[in-house]
Scaffold this motif. Structure first.
Motif, mmCIF file in Angstrom:
data_model
loop_
_atom_site.group_PDB
_atom_site.id
_atom_site.type_symbol
_atom_site.label_atom_id
_atom_site.label_comp_id
_atom_site.label_asym_id
_atom_site.label_seq_id
_atom_site.Cartn_x
_atom_site.Cartn_y
_atom_site.Cartn_z
ATOM 1 N N GLN A 629 -1.620 27.056 22.432
ATOM 2 C CA GLN A 629 -0.708 27.803 23.308
ATOM 3 C C GLN A 629 0.434 26.922 23.782
ATOM 4 O O GLN A 629 1.588 27.326 23.796
ATOM 5 C CB GLN A 629 -1.462 28.327 24.523
ATOM 6 N N GLU A 630 0.083 25.699 24.158
ATOM 7 C CA GLU A 630 1.097 24.818 24.738
ATOM 8 C C GLU A 630 2.108 24.384 23.681
ATOM 9 O O GLU A 630 3.304 24.305 23.945
ATOM 10 C CB GLU A 630 0.400 23.610 25.383
ATOM 11 N N SER A 632 3.099 25.974 21.101
ATOM 12 C CA SER A 632 4.042 27.013 20.699
ATOM 13 C C SER A 632 5.129 27.174 21.762
ATOM 14 O O SER A 632 6.283 27.447 21.458
ATOM 15 C CB SER A 632 3.320 28.331 20.394
ATOM 16 N N PHE A 633 4.738 26.952 23.010
ATOM 17 C CA PHE A 633 5.728 26.954 24.094
ATOM 18 C C PHE A 633 6.726 25.802 23.909
ATOM 19 O O PHE A 633 7.942 25.976 24.017
ATOM 20 C CB PHE A 633 4.980 26.856 25.426
ATOM 21 N N ARG A 634 6.217 24.632 23.558
ATOM 22 C CA ARG A 634 7.100 23.475 23.369
ATOM 23 C C ARG A 634 8.029 23.703 22.172
ATOM 24 O O ARG A 634 9.199 23.338 22.216
ATOM 25 C CB ARG A 634 6.286 22.209 23.129
ATOM 26 N N SER A 636 9.097 26.590 21.000
ATOM 27 C CA SER A 636 10.115 27.602 21.266
ATOM 28 C C SER A 636 11.244 27.042 22.129
ATOM 29 O O SER A 636 12.375 27.497 22.030
ATOM 30 C CB SER A 636 9.478 28.829 21.921
#
Ligand code: ADP
Ligand code: ZN
Ligand code: ZN
Length: 731
Positions: A629-630, A632-634, A636
């Motif tokens: 999860q983390e 994919s945030f980074r 994006s």
């Protein structure tokens, strides 16, 4: 070069303007003696200064009449090892800092302050050499000693004498008979931490596989190896085995830990296993002791160096391995000086220069590290199980909003109260963590909303019960809590937010028969205080240990069966790209302190945002879920590890600082850096500290900028400009 005549010298002055190589002549009597890496005394302007020879050459690059002579070498040997000189040059260009400062890291500590010699305070360590000796029939005391040692073949003399109920004389006679050896264990001085038992362990299947994987890498590619092992999976034992191998090849190992005082048990295990061949570089060592240790290491008399961050520069002559335990820890980042290095990167660079091996270990690897491993740039070793088939603790998350609805106004949730109630009728122990990362308590006027701030810093003041004063945590300003609001004169100044002190007093009120210890910045200010508090807890003198992040790290207390986390999510809303990562790491690590013995562990996490993925993943011991999860945030947002961040921080008087930061901004644009990759200039999140104004520029780029940023314009000497490559903390 046959006969080098000139030495290129870096002079020990910390200033950008003179941070370059100056050429000096080598007087005839020192020709052939002064080498690269030598420390020398040189004339510089009207002064005599210390300098470091970084190159030799036979061609003169300056006008002959400007050439001056080296006065003398300061040591008989070149004290900067060639590989460490290379490393210093790399740090200088990669981090855009001063070379003179990088070189300081490679020198004996404190050597500039004279050669104070203080006898190293040591403890005697006894090792059993002959497991089944022939003893005289009446030598009962000797027999008792041997029996104790048969259980545990290596221990402190004091402990042995006590256990075998005998005297040091018995030990000496056994030593004369060649049955035992008595040596000096140069362990941590001020903390009298017992050497932990070191039974011969049979590696678990996972540990065996891990060791094989690492050994294969050492013989082959030598990529950094990342051990991702759950808490209690026995990572330390793997380090120890790999180090034994390295030593048997005649090489040395460096073991880095986040902070020596916080990891006394890990440190002790190295002391127990390797005895007098270990050097523990502790901040409590006197300058003289550090100096002596440095030279011992330099002479190759030490096989294993254990220390915090700066031990990565230990002058081991034939280095084979660097271990970074708890590699995700923020303490590995240097936050002072002109070179803001990360120990992990320095370790990897150092090992690359000498074909050494890097071993990184953590239950919660930094996102960057795990990403490197998945990319194949690091080797990956997974340990999914705790040793001795112990299970990971059961984790419950309590929604504090529901507690409030149920009428619970206490900082302790009902489930945590119940658990503590049960604990008080047992001999088990608990750790309570107050997560205050990125958060501190403050004093607010309930009438007008005015918050009390430090007069020098843009930071709210914190009330301390201990001395009844308001404290600033940045400049240590103190003042008396005013009776009335300085803004509206109302009497309703109230403290908001909870401190560890308050948690301790609430626990004492509610559970009068529980003895509660506190571990935080306040209680550990005195030298050796850490060790004393942990020792008290280890020996069962208290049942509960309350503290800040400090209680989350590396501790291995088998009787701890309960871990409580107050305000788990306070750090989540903090304006920092690593807020979720730090919360996840902290919760996973502190949960890992529970159930490490034979009794199963329980963890109660109190949160206002219980469904946040950082909390849910910590609850489920799900590192990979968190990582996915983390990352994919980074991705994006183009944050690390996908792009590099660089922070340029300027601080000083208001007008000059703003001017310098604007000049730097213009300069960056003139370099052709794209506008959309430059954030700022803007005031730093804390706009003022100790009366100095703080402005910053953030850069997001796909390449490292160290070399590009080494020549930033700076029109005012009053303004400090710091380049931080891959910053971790951005207040
Ligand atoms: P980690 O660093 O992975 O959290 P540690 O290295 O602290 O774990 O090990 C946890 C505990 O397990 C320690 O007390 C250690 O002595 C013990 N241990 C390690 N390996 C073994 C093994 N193979 N058999 C039995 N106990 C072990
Ligand atoms: Zn202040
Ligand atoms: Zn007011």
């Amino acid at each position: 070069m046959d006969n080098p005549l000139y030495a290129g010298v870096i002079v020990d002055i910390r200033a950008e303007a003179v941070d370059r190589i100056f050429q000096y002549a080598i007087p005839p009597q020192f020709q052939g003696k002064i080498q690269v890496g030598h420390r020398v005394l040189v004339p510089f302007g009207p002064r005599k200064l210390e300098g470091y020879v970084v190159e030799l050459s036979s061609s003169l690059d300056i006008a002959p009449e400007r050439l001056r002579k080296i006065i003398k070498p300061l040591d008989s040997v070149p004290i900067i090892l060639p590989s460490l000189l290379e490393l210093a040059k790399w740090m200088h260009s990669h981090y855009a800092g001063l070379l003179s400062e990088a070189l300081q890291y490679m020198l004996p500590p404190g050597s500039r302050y004279g050669k104070e010699r203080v006898g190293v305070k040591t403890q005697q360590l006894v090792t059993l050499l002959e497991p089944h000796p022939q003893l005289r029939p009446h030598a009962t005391a000797q027999r008792r000693v041997v029996e104790v040692l048969q259980e545990k073949p290596r221990m402190l003399a004091s402990e042995l004498v006590h256990k075998a109920q005998t005297s040091h004389a018995t030990l000496h006679s056994l030593e004369k008979l060649g049955i035992i050896s008595i040596s000096i264990a140069t362990l941590e001085r001020t903390v009298d931490w017992e050497l932990v038992p070191d039974p011969p362990l049979t590696l678990t299947r996972e540990q065996t596989k891990a060791c094989q994987q690492i050994q294969k890498e050492i013989k082959g590619q030598k990529r950094p190896m990342l051990i991702h092992g759950v808490t209690g999976s026995g990572k330390t034992e793997i380090y120890l085995r790999i180090i034994e191998d390295i030593i048997s090849q005649g090489k040395q190992a460096i073991v880095l830990v986040p902070e020596i005082a916080l990891t006394p048990q890990t440190v002790s295990r190295f002391g127990t296993r390797f005895g007098e061949r270990v050097s523990v570089l502790h901040s409590a060592l006197s300058p003289g002791e550090r100096f002596d240790q440095w030279w011992k290491i330099y002479r190759g008399e030490v096989d294993v160096v254990v220390g915090a961050r700066s031990a990565v520069f230990a002058p081991t002559p034939n280095l084979g391995l660097i271990v970074l335990d708890e590699e995700h820890e923020g303490t590995y980042k240097q936050e002072e000086g002109s070179i803001r290095y990360h120990t992990r990167d320095v370790a990897i660079k150092r090992c690359a220069l000498i074909q050494g091996q890097v071993l990184l270990g953590s239950a919660t690897p930094a996102l960057e590290s795990y990403h490197q491993a998945l990319q194949g740039n690091y080797g990956l070793v997974e340990l999914a199980k705790r040793v001795e088939s112990r299970s990971l603790p059961q984790v419950e998350v309590v929604d504090m909003r529901e507690q409030f609805e149920q009428g619970n106004r206490s900082m302790l949730s009902y489930p945590l109260k119940e658990a503590l109630e049960k604990l008080s009728c047992s001999d088990e122990q608990a750790i309570i963590l107050l997560n205050r990362r990125g958060y501190s308590s403050f004093v607010l006027c309930r009438e007008c909303g005015h918050v009390l701030y430090c007069p020098n810093c843009q930071v709210s003041l914190t009330y301390h019960q201990g001395d009844g004063r308001l404290h600033c945590h940045y400049c240590f300003h103190k003042e008396i809590l005013p009776k009335r609001c300085p803004h509206c004169a109302s009497r309703y100044l109230r403290q908001f937010g909870v401190g560890t002190e308050q948690v301790q007093s609430v626990l004492r009120q509610e559970f009068p028969n529980l003895k509660v210890l506190r571990l935080d910045a306040d209680t550990t200010r005195r030298k050796g205080a850490h060790g004393r508090i942990l020792q008290e807890f280890a020996t069962g003198k208290a049942q509960v240990l309350v503290g800040t992040q400090m209680v989350a790290k590396g501790l291995d207390f088998p009787k701890v069966t309960l871990v409580g986390v107050l305000s788990a999510d306070l750090g989540l809303n903090f304006p920092d790209i690593r807020a979720a990562e730090r919360t996840f790491q902290l919760l996973t690590q502190v949960a890992g302190r529970s159930g490490r013995g034979d009794l199963p562990g329980r963890v109660i996490i109190q949160a206002y945002e219980p469904d946040h993925f950082a909390i849910r993943c910590a609850q489920n011991h799900d590192y990979l879920g968190f990582y996915r999860q983390e990352i994919s945030f980074r991705r994006s947002l183009g944050y690390p590890p996908f792009q590099h961040l660089t922070r340029i921080l300027c601080s000083g008087p208001q007008v000059e600082t703003e001017q310098v930061v604007r000049e730097i901004h213009q300069y960056l644009l003139s370099l052709g850096l794209a506008k959309e990759n430059i954030y700022g200039p803007s005031p730093a999140p804390i706009g003022r500290i100790q009366g100095r104004y703080r402005w910053q520029i953030l850069l997001k780029t796909s390449d490292y900028l160290g070399e590009v940023l080494s020549n930033l314009p700076q029109s005012s000497a009053d303004v400090q400009v710091v380049v931080d490559i891959d910053p971790l903390f951005m207040l």
